[in-house]
Design a protein around this motif. Structure first.
Motif: not given
Length: 128
Positions: A21-25, A33-37, A57-61, A78-84
């Motif tokens: 998940g961190v690498i996915g950033i 997000t799926p890896f964080l879940l 966690h302030p960023h992951f939570g 959503k926008v970032v995911s859909l554009l990716t």
């Protein structure tokens, strides 16, 4: 398998998921997000302390809490995911070998299905 071994396995799997998940950033085609879940799921079974740390966690939570409280995906995510996903579809269409049409169309179909799934998730929690 003993309880201790199973807990250790969950912690290892949670740590690997968190690492991905961190690498996915930083890598646009690797979803965060799926890896964080997944990490939250594994940590909930392996370590209450790590699960609490991750969900608070302030960023992951926030995305984990949003998903747990009603399957919410925030509009920016959503926008970032859909554009990716759009870039991924274009890449597969452009660069995937023509002699493997089932793989090409299978990947594009999968990404289109995931795009529909993401687009149809709620953007904010339902009010009581």
């Amino acid at each position: 398998m003993t309880q201790s071994t199973l807990r250790s396995l969950y912690i290892v799997l949670g740590s690997v998921s968190l690492g991905l998940g961190v690498i996915g950033i930083f890598l646009p085609l690797l979803p965060t997000t799926p890896f964080l879940l997944l990490a939250a799921f594994f940590f909930s079974r392996g370590s209450e302390r790590l699960h609490r740390w991750l969900t608070e966690h302030p960023h992951f939570g926030p995305p984990i809490r949003d998903w747990n409280e009603g399957g919410v995906i925030r509009p920016r995510a959503k926008v970032v995911s859909l554009l990716t996903m759009l870039v991924g579809i274009w890449s597969v269409w452009t660069f995937f070998p023509a002699h493997l049409p089932y793989g090409k169309y299978g990947l594009i179909g999968f990404m289109l299905c995931m795009s529909v799934f993401i687009a149809t998730r709620p953007s904010k929690p339902k009010s009581c």
